[in-house]
Design a protein around this motif. Structure first.
Motif, mmCIF file in Angstrom:
data_model
loop_
_atom_site.group_PDB
_atom_site.id
_atom_site.type_symbol
_atom_site.label_atom_id
_atom_site.label_comp_id
_atom_site.label_asym_id
_atom_site.label_seq_id
_atom_site.Cartn_x
_atom_site.Cartn_y
_atom_site.Cartn_z
ATOM 1 N N UNK A 374 -5.252 -10.474 -29.596
ATOM 2 C CA UNK A 374 -4.892 -9.124 -30.055
ATOM 3 C C UNK A 374 -4.692 -8.170 -28.885
ATOM 4 N N UNK A 375 -3.669 -7.342 -28.980
ATOM 5 C CA UNK A 375 -3.329 -6.387 -27.928
ATOM 6 C C UNK A 375 -2.944 -5.049 -28.557
ATOM 7 N N UNK A 376 -2.661 -4.094 -27.705
ATOM 8 C CA UNK A 376 -2.028 -2.870 -28.173
ATOM 9 C C UNK A 376 -0.556 -3.125 -28.450
ATOM 10 N N UNK A 377 0.143 -2.084 -28.905
ATOM 11 C CA UNK A 377 1.577 -2.245 -29.129
ATOM 12 C C UNK A 377 2.361 -1.727 -27.929
ATOM 13 N N UNK A 378 3.667 -1.789 -27.995
ATOM 14 C CA UNK A 378 4.523 -1.336 -26.903
ATOM 15 C C UNK A 378 4.314 0.150 -26.643
ATOM 16 N N UNK A 379 4.302 0.500 -25.376
ATOM 17 C CA UNK A 379 4.141 1.913 -25.018
ATOM 18 C C UNK A 379 5.489 2.651 -25.033
ATOM 19 N N UNK A 380 6.585 1.909 -24.813
ATOM 20 C CA UNK A 380 7.919 2.502 -24.899
ATOM 21 C C UNK A 380 8.754 1.655 -25.838
ATOM 22 N N UNK A 381 9.439 2.306 -26.768
ATOM 23 C CA UNK A 381 10.189 1.582 -27.793
ATOM 24 C C UNK A 381 11.597 2.144 -27.951
ATOM 25 N N UNK A 382 12.100 2.745 -26.892
ATOM 26 C CA UNK A 382 13.423 3.348 -26.962
ATOM 27 C C UNK A 382 14.509 2.449 -26.409
ATOM 28 N N UNK A 384 16.332 3.239 -23.392
ATOM 29 C CA UNK A 384 16.612 3.455 -21.974
ATOM 30 C C UNK A 384 16.410 2.138 -21.216
ATOM 31 N N UNK A 385 17.447 1.598 -20.581
ATOM 32 C CA UNK A 385 17.343 0.273 -19.950
ATOM 33 C C UNK A 385 16.258 0.183 -18.875
ATOM 34 N N UNK A 386 16.117 1.214 -18.067
ATOM 35 C CA UNK A 386 15.130 1.153 -16.991
ATOM 36 C C UNK A 386 13.707 1.162 -17.546
ATOM 37 N N UNK A 387 13.453 2.051 -18.488
ATOM 38 C CA UNK A 387 12.111 2.102 -19.067
ATOM 39 C C UNK A 387 11.790 0.834 -19.845
ATOM 40 N N UNK A 388 12.791 0.299 -20.546
ATOM 41 C CA UNK A 388 12.577 -0.930 -21.300
ATOM 42 C C UNK A 388 12.321 -2.103 -20.354
ATOM 43 N N UNK A 389 12.995 -2.112 -19.216
ATOM 44 C CA UNK A 389 12.765 -3.167 -18.228
ATOM 45 C C UNK A 389 11.337 -3.103 -17.694
ATOM 46 N N UNK A 390 10.839 -1.905 -17.459
ATOM 47 C CA UNK A 390 9.447 -1.765 -16.999
ATOM 48 C C UNK A 390 8.476 -2.234 -18.079
ATOM 49 N N UNK A 391 8.802 -1.921 -19.334
ATOM 50 C CA UNK A 391 7.964 -2.368 -20.443
ATOM 51 C C UNK A 391 7.940 -3.900 -20.511
ATOM 52 N N UNK A 392 9.097 -4.505 -20.368
ATOM 53 C CA UNK A 392 9.165 -5.963 -20.411
ATOM 54 C C UNK A 392 8.373 -6.584 -19.269
ATOM 55 N N UNK A 393 8.479 -6.007 -18.078
ATOM 56 C CA UNK A 393 7.744 -6.535 -16.925
ATOM 57 C C UNK A 393 6.237 -6.417 -17.142
ATOM 58 N N UNK A 394 5.808 -5.303 -17.732
ATOM 59 C CA UNK A 394 4.376 -5.126 -17.997
ATOM 60 C C UNK A 394 3.867 -6.164 -18.978
ATOM 61 N N UNK A 395 4.665 -6.462 -20.013
ATOM 62 C CA UNK A 395 4.231 -7.448 -21.005
ATOM 63 C C UNK A 395 4.318 -8.871 -20.455
ATOM 64 N N UNK A 396 5.220 -9.125 -19.512
ATOM 65 C CA UNK A 396 5.227 -10.431 -18.844
ATOM 66 C C UNK A 396 3.911 -10.636 -18.093
ATOM 67 N N UNK A 397 3.445 -9.589 -17.446
ATOM 68 C CA UNK A 397 2.163 -9.666 -16.728
ATOM 69 C C UNK A 397 1.012 -9.890 -17.697
ATOM 70 N N UNK A 398 1.017 -9.145 -18.803
ATOM 71 C CA UNK A 398 -0.042 -9.309 -19.801
ATOM 72 C C UNK A 398 -0.004 -10.701 -20.426
#
Length: 502
Positions: A374-382, A384-398
Motif C-alpha cells: 500500500x502506498x499514497x496516490x500520485x502527487x501530480x495528475x495533470x 504537463x510533460x515535465x511534471x509528469x516525467x518527474x512523477x514517473x521517475x519518483x514512482x520508478x524509485x518507489x
C-alpha cells in the motif's frame, strides 16, 4: 417505446447496472475501453501463470449472496467458493505470527500468548463488530439515500452513535487490546476501504467480524470468476458489449445526456446513461462541468498500491494463500500513505499465493505470487510533460524500493532465494492504475470512505443537473469494494426505473 441505456464501463458496478436494467426491459449497450470486462477486478496470464490484478479475497459473502440472488444467481453454483481458514497469516517484524482463524480455541491460545486477557477483548470486539454489521449494512450500505431528509434524521443520528461512526477505529481499539500489534491486526482491514485506521470510523470493525464470522472465500478460478459470471448473465439478458471502445465525451443537450461519443467519433444515442468509469474521470474528461470537476477533485482520495506479479520456477510450500507482513511502525506507515510521502523502510506487505488454492494458476512445479505494498496516490495528475516525467521517475524509485522490501519480508520467513527463481515479473504502480483504468491520481479505491464521504455525503447515484445521467462504482454510494460496487449498480438501475415510471 423501448428505452435505450448506455453503460460506460464494464466494471462490476456497470455489469450490475446493465443486468438490472435489461431485466426491466431496457435495451442496454455497455462500452468498455479495455478488451475484457471486470474493471479493477482484473486478471492476466503470462507463461502459464495467472494473476489477479485486483481483489484476491472474497469478503462479505452474505452481501455477495444476497446481491447475486437479486439477479437470479446462486452464489454456490456460480462461483463454487472454498473457504480460506486461516484467512491469512500475520507476520510481525520480529517473526512472531498470528493466524487469523475462526477456530476460537486456536485464537485463544495465540492471543493469550501475545497479551494476557486479550481473548476476552477479542470476543467483545467481535460482538461489537457483529452489532455494527447487522445495523450498518442495511442502514447505511444497502440503502439508497436520495434526499437529505432521508439521511439527516434522529434515527440515523442514533445509528451513527451506535455504530461508533464518530470514533477513530484504532483509538477505539484501546477498549479491547493493550498490545499495539493486536490493535494493528484487527484494524488493518480498513485499507480495503482506502483508509487509515487512525482516521477510519470504528464502524469498520464490521469487516474483521465478517471475515471471521462469515469467512473469507476463494471462487473457483479466482476472483475474476465474478466478472465472468456477471458478464455472461448480462449477455444472456440481452446486453450488447463493445470492447476497446473508449468514450471521448458524454453529449449534453438541453440539460440532459443524449448519448456518448467514442474515440473513433461514433455517437451512440441514449435515453439513459450510467457511468461506471472512475467518477473523477467522468467529471474531468467526459462532462463539461469544470466547477463540478474541481469540487470533486478537492475531495479526499484513497491511497494506492504498488503490486508485483511474480512467477517462479519452484514452489514455496511455506506460504499459505494469504500472508500479511505488518510493520511495527504502523502509524508512520499509514501517515505516509495518507500524506503521499515515500514508503518507510520495512512497510507492511500483503502476499497472495493463489496456487495453494488453485494449482491451475501456475505450471506444474512452479509458483505464482502476488505482492501488494500500500502506498499514497500520485502527487501530480495533470498533463504537463515535465511534471509528469518527474512523477514517473519518483514512482520508478518507489517501485524499486518496494521490490526490495517485499524480498526482505520473504527472507524474513526463510525464503531468501525468490529473486533467483523469478521467471515472470510484472509490476503495477499508481501510474499503471491511472493509465489502465483512468483512475484519478492512480487512487485504487477512488474516493476514501471518510466520515464526510459516506452514505448521503458520498456522491449520489444520479447527477445533480442532468436527470438521466446516473453513476455506479467505487466513488459513488455505497462505496469501494466488489460487493458494494454491485450494490451501487443495482441502486443506479432502481433509480433509473423509478424515474422512467414517473
Amino acid at each position: 417505446m423501448t428505452t435505450h441505456a448506455v453503460v460506460v464501463g464494464a466494471g462490476v458496478g456497470g455489469l450490475s447496472a446493465a443486468i438490472h436494467l435489461a431485466r426491466r426491459g431496457v435495451q442496454v449497450t455497455v462500452v468498455e475501453k479495455n478488451s475484457a470486462p471486470g474493471g479493477r477486478l482484473g486478471q492476466f496470464t503470462r507463461d502459464g501463470h495467472t494473476f489477479s490484478t485486483g481483489p484476491t479475497l472474497l469478503v462479505m459473502p452474505l452481501l455477495y449472496r444476497s446481491e447475486l440472488a437479486r439477479m437470479g444467481v446462486d452464489m454456490d453454483a456460480a462461483l463454487e467458493p472454498q473457504r480460506v481458514d486461516p484467512t491469512y497469516d500475520i507476520v510481525f517484524d520480529d517473526g512472531a505470527r498470528l493466524a487469523m482463524t475462526s477456530d476460537l480455541a486456536v485464537m485463544r491460545d495465540q492471543l493469550e500468548a501475545m497479551e494476557a486477557g486479550s481473548f476476552d477483548g477479542f470476543l467483545r470486539y467481535l460482538a461489537e463488530g457483529g452489532t455494527h454489521y447487522r445495523r450498518g449494512m442495511p442502514g447505511l450500505v444497502e440503502r439508497d439515500f436520495r434526499r437529505a431528509s432521508q439521511f439527516f434524521t434522529p434515527a440515523n443520528a442514533l445509528l451513527a452513535i451506535r455504530v461508533r461512526a464518530l470514533l477513530p477505529h484504532y483509538r477505539h481499539m484501546s477498549r479491547y487490546f493493550s498490545s499495539p500489534r493486536l490493535r494493528a491486526a484487527f484494524t488493518y482491514q480498513d485499507v480495503y476501504m482506502g483508509l487509515s485506521p487512525f482516521h477510519a470510523p470504528a464502524t469498520f470493525s464490521l469487516t474483521p467480524y465478517s471475515e471471521l464470522a462469515h469467512g473469507v472465500w476463494y471462487p473457483k478460478g479466482g476472483m475474476y470468476r465474478i466478472a465472468e459470471v456477471l458478464a455472461a448473465l448480462a449477455e444472456e439478458s440481452g446486453v450488447r458489449f463493445e470492447y476497446q471502445a473508449p468514450v471521448r465525451r458524454i453529449e449534453i443537450e438541453g440539460g440532459r445526456a443524449t448519448g456518448v461519443v467514442l474515440n473513433d467519433e461514433r455517437t451512440i444515442p441514449a435515453d439513459v446513461i450510467v457511468a461506471n468509469a472512475d467518477l473523477a474521470c467522468v467529471y474531468r474528461r467526459l462532462l463539461p462541468d469544470r466547477a463540478a470537476a474541481d469540487a470533486l477533485d478537492r475531495r479526499t482520495f484513497s491511497g494506492s498500491a504498488i503490486s508485483f506479479f511474480w512467477g517462479t520456477d519452484r514452489i514455496y510450500p511455506q506460504l499459505r494463500p494469504h500472508t500479511l507482513f505488518l510493520t511495527d511502525a504502523y502509524r508512520d506507515n499509514f501517515d505516509r500513505i495518507e500524506q503521499n510521502r515515500p514508503l518507510p523502510d520495512g512497510p507492511s506487505v500483503y502476499l497472495h499465493a493463489p496456487t495453494r488454492l488453485d494449482p491451475a494458476t501456475a505450471p506444474v512445479g512452479s509458483d505464482t505470487l502476488i505482492a501488494v505494498v500500500p502506498t499514497g496516490h500520485m502527487r501530480y495528475d495533470g498533463n504537463d510533460p515535465e511534471r509528469l516525467a518527474r512523477e514517473e521517475a519518483a514512482w520508478d524509485t518507489e517501485r524499486d524500493r518496494a521490490r526490495g522490501f517485499v524480498l526482505d519480508r520473504l527472507a524474513q520467513v526463510g525464503l531468501d532465494d525468490v529473486a533467483a527463481h523469478l521467471t515472470v515479473e510484472a509490476t503495477a504502480t499508481p501510474l499503471t492504475w491511472r493509465a489502465h483504468h483512468n483512475l484519478a491520481r492512480g487512487a485504487t479505491h477512488g474516493l476514501a470512505h471518510t466520515l464526510l464521504q459516506l452514505a448521503y455525503l458520498r456522491p449520489h447515484n444520479r447527477h445533480a443537473r442532468y436527470p438521466n445521467l446516473y453513476f455506479a462504482g467505487a466513488s459513488t454510494h455505497p462505496g469501494t469494494g466488489v460487493p458494494t460496487a454491485i450494490v451501487s449498480g443495482r441502486l443506479a438501475a432502481e433509480r433509473v426505473a423509478d424515474d422512467l415510471n414517473r
